[in-house]
Design a protein around this motif. Structure first.
Motif, PDB file in Angstrom:
ATOM      1  N   ILE A 132       0.723  -1.068   0.035  1.00 27.75           N
ATOM      2  CA  ILE A 132      -0.133  -0.080  -0.119  1.00 27.75           C
ATOM      3  C   ILE A 132       0.833   1.172  -0.057  1.00 27.75           C
ATOM      4  O   ILE A 132       0.607   2.228  -0.670  1.00 27.75           O
ATOM      5  CB  ILE A 132      -1.037  -0.163   0.947  1.00 27.75           C
ATOM      6  CG1 ILE A 132      -2.111  -1.114   1.091  1.00 27.75           C
ATOM      7  CG2 ILE A 132      -1.546   1.291   1.264  1.00 27.75           C
ATOM      8  CD1 ILE A 132      -2.943  -1.446   2.188  1.00 27.75           C
ATOM      9  N   ALA A 133       1.888   1.204   0.749  1.00 28.28           N
ATOM     10  CA  ALA A 133       2.826   2.164   0.872  1.00 28.28           C
ATOM     11  C   ALA A 133       3.507   2.596  -0.666  1.00 28.28           C
ATOM     12  O   ALA A 133       3.626   3.501  -0.908  1.00 28.28           O
ATOM     13  CB  ALA A 133       3.938   2.213   1.843  1.00 28.28           C
ATOM     14  N   THR A 134       3.988   1.600  -1.246  1.00 28.65           N
ATOM     15  CA  THR A 134       4.576   1.570  -2.625  1.00 28.65           C
ATOM     16  C   THR A 134       3.561   2.378  -3.644  1.00 28.65           C
ATOM     17  O   THR A 134       3.790   3.294  -4.329  1.00 28.65           O
ATOM     18  CB  THR A 134       4.809   0.178  -3.064  1.00 28.65           C
ATOM     19  OG1 THR A 134       5.935  -0.337  -2.074  1.00 28.65           O
ATOM     20  CG2 THR A 134       5.436   0.303  -4.409  1.00 28.65           C
ATOM     21  N   GLY A 135       2.248   1.901  -3.459  1.00 26.22           N
ATOM     22  CA  GLY A 135       1.204   2.128  -4.402  1.00 26.22           C
ATOM     23  C   GLY A 135       0.830   3.749  -4.024  1.00 26.22           C
ATOM     24  O   GLY A 135       0.993   4.729  -5.205  1.00 26.22           O
ATOM     25  N   ALA A 136       0.842   4.032  -2.813  1.00 30.07           N
ATOM     26  CA  ALA A 136       0.523   5.611  -2.500  1.00 30.07           C
ATOM     27  C   ALA A 136       1.579   6.655  -2.827  1.00 30.07           C
ATOM     28  O   ALA A 136       1.754   7.657  -3.437  1.00 30.07           O
ATOM     29  CB  ALA A 136       0.295   5.615  -1.102  1.00 30.07           C
ATOM     30  N   GLY A 137       2.884   6.004  -2.623  1.00 37.88           N
ATOM     31  CA  GLY A 137       4.096   6.618  -3.254  1.00 37.88           C
ATOM     32  C   GLY A 137       4.285   6.887  -4.805  1.00 37.88           C
ATOM     33  O   GLY A 137       4.682   7.946  -5.128  1.00 37.88           O
ATOM     34  N   MET A 138       3.603   5.861  -5.424  1.00 40.08           N
ATOM     35  CA  MET A 138       3.883   6.066  -6.744  1.00 40.08           C
ATOM     36  C   MET A 138       2.867   6.923  -7.435  1.00 40.08           C
ATOM     37  O   MET A 138       3.068   8.075  -8.404  1.00 40.08           O
ATOM     38  CB  MET A 138       3.425   4.584  -7.560  1.00 40.08           C
ATOM     39  CG  MET A 138       4.464   3.922  -7.293  1.00 40.08           C
ATOM     40  SD  MET A 138       4.110   2.076  -8.003  1.00 40.08           S
ATOM     41  CE  MET A 138       5.518   1.404  -8.126  1.00 40.08           C
ATOM     42  N   ILE A 139       1.537   7.055  -6.961  1.00 43.98           N
ATOM     43  CA  ILE A 139       0.475   7.910  -7.253  1.00 43.98           C
ATOM     44  C   ILE A 139       1.063   9.222  -6.708  1.00 43.98           C
ATOM     45  O   ILE A 139       0.717  10.128  -7.647  1.00 43.98           O
ATOM     46  CB  ILE A 139      -0.725   7.490  -6.636  1.00 43.98           C
ATOM     47  CG1 ILE A 139      -1.301   6.132  -7.137  1.00 43.98           C
ATOM     48  CG2 ILE A 139      -1.843   8.345  -6.627  1.00 43.98           C
ATOM     49  CD1 ILE A 139      -2.431   5.565  -6.257  1.00 43.98           C
ATOM     50  N   ALA A 140       1.582   9.497  -5.718  1.00 40.64           N
ATOM     51  CA  ALA A 140       1.807  10.979  -5.137  1.00 40.64           C
ATOM     52  C   ALA A 140       3.057  11.329  -6.086  1.00 40.64           C
ATOM     53  O   ALA A 140       3.064  12.582  -6.309  1.00 40.64           O
ATOM     54  CB  ALA A 140       2.271  10.745  -3.617  1.00 40.64           C
ATOM     55  N   SER A 141       4.012  10.487  -6.268  1.00 42.74           N
ATOM     56  CA  SER A 141       5.057  10.841  -7.169  1.00 42.74           C
ATOM     57  C   SER A 141       4.625  11.509  -8.415  1.00 42.74           C
ATOM     58  O   SER A 141       5.020  12.482  -8.798  1.00 42.74           O
ATOM     59  CB  SER A 141       6.127   9.669  -7.177  1.00 42.74           C
ATOM     60  OG  SER A 141       7.277  10.105  -8.108  1.00 42.74           O
ATOM     61  N   PHE A 142       3.913  10.422  -8.907  1.00 40.33           N
ATOM     62  CA  PHE A 142       3.343  11.072 -10.442  1.00 40.33           C
ATOM     63  C   PHE A 142       2.410  12.081 -10.425  1.00 40.33           C
ATOM     64  O   PHE A 142       2.350  13.165 -11.304  1.00 40.33           O
ATOM     65  CB  PHE A 142       2.488   9.758 -11.219  1.00 40.33           C
ATOM     66  CG  PHE A 142       3.635   8.716 -11.685  1.00 40.33           C
ATOM     67  CD1 PHE A 142       4.379   8.967 -12.820  1.00 40.33           C
ATOM     68  CD2 PHE A 142       3.575   7.787 -11.094  1.00 40.33           C
ATOM     69  CE1 PHE A 142       4.980   8.237 -13.504  1.00 40.33           C
ATOM     70  CE2 PHE A 142       4.070   6.442 -11.724  1.00 40.33           C
ATOM     71  CZ  PHE A 142       5.241   6.871 -12.820  1.00 40.33           C
ATOM     72  N   TYR A 143       1.701  12.457  -9.293  1.00 39.57           N
ATOM     73  CA  TYR A 143       0.870  13.670  -9.015  1.00 39.57           C
ATOM     74  C   TYR A 143       1.916  14.752  -8.898  1.00 39.57           C
ATOM     75  O   TYR A 143       1.555  15.844  -9.953  1.00 39.57           O
ATOM     76  CB  TYR A 143       0.018  13.391  -7.924  1.00 39.57           C
ATOM     77  CG  TYR A 143      -0.602  14.916  -7.608  1.00 39.57           C
ATOM     78  CD1 TYR A 143      -1.613  15.287  -8.278  1.00 39.57           C
ATOM     79  CD2 TYR A 143      -0.396  15.761  -6.741  1.00 39.57           C
ATOM     80  CE1 TYR A 143      -2.366  16.595  -7.826  1.00 39.57           C
ATOM     81  CE2 TYR A 143      -0.662  17.021  -6.259  1.00 39.57           C
ATOM     82  CZ  TYR A 143      -1.695  17.432  -6.950  1.00 39.57           C
ATOM     83  OH  TYR A 143      -2.332  18.476  -6.762  1.00 39.57           O
ATOM     84  N   PHE A 144       2.759  14.895  -8.260  1.00 38.93           N
ATOM     85  CA  PHE A 144       3.598  15.924  -8.172  1.00 38.93           C
ATOM     86  C   PHE A 144       4.587  16.309  -9.470  1.00 38.93           C
ATOM     87  O   PHE A 144       4.865  17.344  -9.801  1.00 38.93           O
ATOM     88  CB  PHE A 144       4.497  16.024  -7.037  1.00 38.93           C
ATOM     89  CG  PHE A 144       3.920  16.250  -5.422  1.00 38.93           C
ATOM     90  CD1 PHE A 144       3.547  17.539  -5.395  1.00 38.93           C
ATOM     91  CD2 PHE A 144       3.618  15.336  -4.699  1.00 38.93           C
ATOM     92  CE1 PHE A 144       3.006  17.819  -4.225  1.00 38.93           C
ATOM     93  CE2 PHE A 144       2.959  15.706  -3.655  1.00 38.93           C
ATOM     94  CZ  PHE A 144       2.599  16.811  -3.249  1.00 38.93           C
ATOM     95  N   LEU A 145       4.767  15.145 -10.095  1.00 37.78           N
ATOM     96  CA  LEU A 145       5.685  15.176 -11.510  1.00 37.78           C
ATOM     97  C   LEU A 145       4.786  15.905 -12.278  1.00 37.78           C
ATOM     98  O   LEU A 145       5.394  16.861 -13.213  1.00 37.78           O
ATOM     99  CB  LEU A 145       5.998  13.923 -11.802  1.00 37.78           C
ATOM    100  CG  LEU A 145       6.622  13.929 -13.247  1.00 37.78           C
ATOM    101  CD1 LEU A 145       7.950  14.664 -13.066  1.00 37.78           C
ATOM    102  CD2 LEU A 145       6.761  12.461 -13.680  1.00 37.78           C
ATOM    103  N   ALA A 146       3.352  15.524 -12.444  1.00 38.02           N
ATOM    104  CA  ALA A 146       2.589  16.155 -13.283  1.00 38.02           C
ATOM    105  C   ALA A 146       2.298  17.721 -13.110  1.00 38.02           C
ATOM    106  O   ALA A 146       2.086  18.517 -14.106  1.00 38.02           O
ATOM    107  CB  ALA A 146       1.097  15.277 -13.152  1.00 38.02           C
ATOM    108  N   GLN A 147       2.297  17.858 -11.689  1.00 42.98           N
ATOM    109  CA  GLN A 147       2.012  19.455 -11.486  1.00 42.98           C
ATOM    110  C   GLN A 147       3.582  20.276 -11.923  1.00 42.98           C
ATOM    111  O   GLN A 147       3.128  21.280 -12.587  1.00 42.98           O
ATOM    112  CB  GLN A 147       2.079  19.668  -9.813  1.00 42.98           C
ATOM    113  CG  GLN A 147       0.598  18.875  -9.141  1.00 42.98           C
ATOM    114  CD  GLN A 147      -0.629  19.446 -10.066  1.00 42.98           C
ATOM    115  OE1 GLN A 147      -0.570  20.755 -10.095  1.00 42.98           O
ATOM    116  NE2 GLN A 147      -1.510  18.918 -10.479  1.00 42.98           N
TER     117      GLN A 147
END
Length: 91
Positions: A33-48
């Motif tokens: 779960i931590a891995t998945g959440a980290g991936m989503i958050a990382s891509f979100y900030f990259l997109a921003q």
């Protein structure tokens, strides 16, 4: 602000790459779960960040932070894995 978002995305990439090791092939629930959440958050900030920073520059910085940070932290957080030219190239 875009560069701050990119820095956060890079740090989150390090987080999920390290937590991926602890998920044991996604067989352990909380590290997975931590891995998945980290991936989503990382891509979100990259997109921003990529709304302002050119894609080539942003992607290069993001992967650079992630690769270098993961290699350094891997050798300090995971004592069984040493950092060296051979281990970096052959892993």
């Amino acid at each position: 602000m875009a560069w701050i978002h990119l820095l956060i995305a890079g740090v989150l990439e390090i987080f999920w790459a390290i937590s991926l090791k602890y998920s044991d092939g996604f067989s352990r629930l909380w590290p997975s779960i931590a891995t998945g959440a980290g991936m989503i958050a990382s891509f979100y900030f990259l997109a921003q960040a990529l709304q302002t920073i050119p894609v080539g520059t942003g992607y290069a910085v993001w992967t650079g932070i992630g690769a270098a940070g993961t290699a350094i932290l891997r050798s300090s957080c995971l004592p069984s894995q040493r950092l060296g030219l051979g281990s970096s190239v052959l892993d």
